[in-house]
Design a protein around this motif. Structure first.
Motif, PDB file in Angstrom:
ATOM      1  N   CYS A 189      -8.303 -36.637 -29.018  1.00  0.00           N
ATOM      2  CA  CYS A 189      -8.997 -37.479 -29.988  1.00  0.00           C
ATOM      3  C   CYS A 189     -10.482 -37.525 -29.678  1.00  0.00           C
ATOM      4  O   CYS A 189     -10.886 -37.709 -28.533  1.00  0.00           O
ATOM      5  CB  CYS A 189      -8.411 -38.892 -29.945  1.00  0.00           C
TER       6      CYS A 189
ATOM      7  N   THR B 128      -7.427 -43.156 -32.289  1.00  0.00           N
ATOM      8  CA  THR B 128      -6.038 -42.719 -32.285  1.00  0.00           C
ATOM      9  C   THR B 128      -5.084 -43.830 -31.845  1.00  0.00           C
ATOM     10  O   THR B 128      -5.422 -44.650 -30.992  1.00  0.00           O
ATOM     11  CB  THR B 128      -5.839 -41.484 -31.381  1.00  0.00           C
TER      12      THR B 128
ATOM     13  N   CYS C  17      -5.046 -36.646 -30.741  1.00  0.00           N
ATOM     14  CA  CYS C  17      -5.409 -36.981 -32.113  1.00  0.00           C
ATOM     15  C   CYS C  17      -4.172 -37.265 -32.946  1.00  0.00           C
ATOM     16  O   CYS C  17      -3.181 -36.541 -32.855  1.00  0.00           O
ATOM     17  CB  CYS C  17      -6.173 -35.803 -32.719  1.00  0.00           C
ATOM     18  N   ASP C  18      -4.224 -38.310 -33.756  1.00  0.00           N
ATOM     19  CA  ASP C  18      -3.141 -38.598 -34.697  1.00  0.00           C
ATOM     20  C   ASP C  18      -3.622 -38.551 -36.144  1.00  0.00           C
ATOM     21  O   ASP C  18      -2.934 -38.978 -37.055  1.00  0.00           O
ATOM     22  CB  ASP C  18      -2.464 -39.926 -34.381  1.00  0.00           C
TER      23      ASP C  18
END
Length: 75
Positions: A57, A62, A68-69
């Motif tokens: 991220c 995140t 990372c989402d």
């Protein structure tokens, strides 16, 4: 604070531990360089389960640190 707008792809090595910067102040993003000293923020450890590319991220928003989402898309 938003450190970067997008995730940072990094080739990680099996068994190696990486320390993701959670404060957004590091001069070596996405990794910690100790800039959080004197704050309550601490880096997040990530130990690679295998050799692969990890998208760390960059925006610090995140819900699944340190990876990372996709929340950067809403910034």
């Amino acid at each position: 604070m938003t450190a970067r707008r997008y995730p940072v792809p990094i080739a990680v090595e099996h068994g190696k531990t990486y320390y993701w910067c959670a404060c957004g102040q590091s001069n070596t993003p996405p990794f910690c360089d100790g800039s959080h000293q004197g704050t309550s923020v601490r880096p997040v450890a990530y130990t690679a389960p295998r050799d692969k590319i990890v998208f760390f991220c960059g925006c610090k928003k995140t819900g699944q640190p340190p990876v990372c989402d996709g929340r950067h898309k809403d910034l």
